[in-house]
Design an enzyme around this catalytic site. Structure first.
Site, PDB file in Angstrom:
ATOM      1  N   TYR A 146     -16.759 -49.675  68.414  1.00  0.00           N
ATOM      2  CA  TYR A 146     -17.837 -50.300  67.640  1.00  0.00           C
ATOM      3  C   TYR A 146     -17.287 -50.883  66.343  1.00  0.00           C
ATOM      4  O   TYR A 146     -17.513 -52.052  66.016  1.00  0.00           O
ATOM      5  CB  TYR A 146     -18.924 -49.273  67.335  1.00  0.00           C
ATOM      6  CG  TYR A 146     -20.089 -49.818  66.543  1.00  0.00           C
ATOM      7  CD1 TYR A 146     -21.072 -50.599  67.164  1.00  0.00           C
ATOM      8  CD2 TYR A 146     -20.221 -49.566  65.181  1.00  0.00           C
ATOM      9  CE1 TYR A 146     -22.153 -51.097  66.449  1.00  0.00           C
ATOM     10  CE2 TYR A 146     -21.289 -50.069  64.459  1.00  0.00           C
ATOM     11  CZ  TYR A 146     -22.255 -50.833  65.092  1.00  0.00           C
ATOM     12  OH  TYR A 146     -23.323 -51.335  64.370  1.00  0.00           O
ATOM     13  N   SER A 186     -21.599 -54.868  60.565  1.00  0.00           N
ATOM     14  CA  SER A 186     -22.115 -53.543  60.226  1.00  0.00           C
ATOM     15  C   SER A 186     -21.244 -52.961  59.136  1.00  0.00           C
ATOM     16  O   SER A 186     -20.075 -53.339  58.971  1.00  0.00           O
ATOM     17  CB  SER A 186     -22.081 -52.632  61.466  1.00  0.00           C
ATOM     18  OG  SER A 186     -22.250 -51.271  61.101  1.00  0.00           O
TER      19      SER A 186
END
Length: 230
Positions: free
Chosen positions: A162, A149
């Site tokens: 994350y 990401s």
């Protein structure tokens, strides 16, 4: 990709669903995994209907549990005979701040927040890679694609777990590419920016979604189908 077999984790919706569909239409037989059997069943039927002649299977799996990840790899090889392409796409994002941070976000619960995120986003990718790469090496052909990401290249308040796992995916991609490349197995990583999947829809309100779009050069969220080519 005619005749190849692909496994896409987190394949029941969002980016995983789009990529699984793209692989099937390119000639792959595909296995998708996720935690919801209802979503998996519906997605598998949808892909099979739009890509006739392809074998589409699904396996219910909670990748935060290493034993289930190992069982998934064994199940794919048992049902399909092999796995040529692994797409490590499954991921979760649970906001949580460091203790003492003055933010309207709960502090991280290390067991239920940090450990769960690391297990799902990062450890499962290593487990599946370890289980499936030997067969690829033996056949002298394989493709491993880790879905990181833009959050792995930077971060935001409350997104430590994350971002850490997505940065970790980039790191293991670099290492695995060096180790496996000479055997005909390529290992690459995609680091998507804002794609309009269920995850951001739940995390942001209408104003939040608009705010993110305003920071994207093309001033909009991307659609999952736009990741199929890469």
């Amino acid at each position: 990709l005619d005749g190849r077999v692909a496994l896409v984790t987190g394949g029941s919706k969002g980016l995983g669903k789009a990529m699984a569909h793209g692989l099937a239409c390119a000639g792959c037989d595909v296995v998708i995994s996720a935690r919801s059997e209802a979503e998996l069943s519906a997605t598998a039927a949808e892909i099979a209907a739009s890509c006739p002649g392809r074998k589409i299977e699904y396996v219910v799996c909670d990748l935060s549990d290493r034993a289930q990840a190992e069982k998934l790899a064994a199940e794919v090889q048992s049902r399909m005979g092999r796995c040529d392409i692994l797409v490590n796409n499954a991921g979760v994002s649970r906001p949580g701040t460091f203790h003492g941070a003055d933010l309207p976000i709960k502090p991280m619960d290390m067991e239920k927040h940090w450990d769960f995120t690391v297990a799902t986003n990062l450890s499962s990718a290593v487990t599946l890679q370890n289980a499936l790469a030997p067969g690829m090496v033996e056949r002298k052909w394989g493709r491993i694609v880790n879905i990181s990401s833009i959050g792995g290249l930077g971060s935001a308040e409350g997104r430590a777990s994350y971002s850490a796992t997505k940065a970790g995916l980039i790191a293991i991609t670099n290492t695995a590419a060096l180790e496996l490349g000479k055997s005909g197995v390529t290992v690459n990583c995609l680091a998507p920016g804002p794609f309009l999947t269920d995850m951001p829809k739940k995390a942001f309100g209408i104003e939040g979604l608009a705010g993110v779009a305003g920071r994207v050069p093309v001033k909009r969220w991307a659609q999952p189908e736009e990741l199929v080519g890469p």
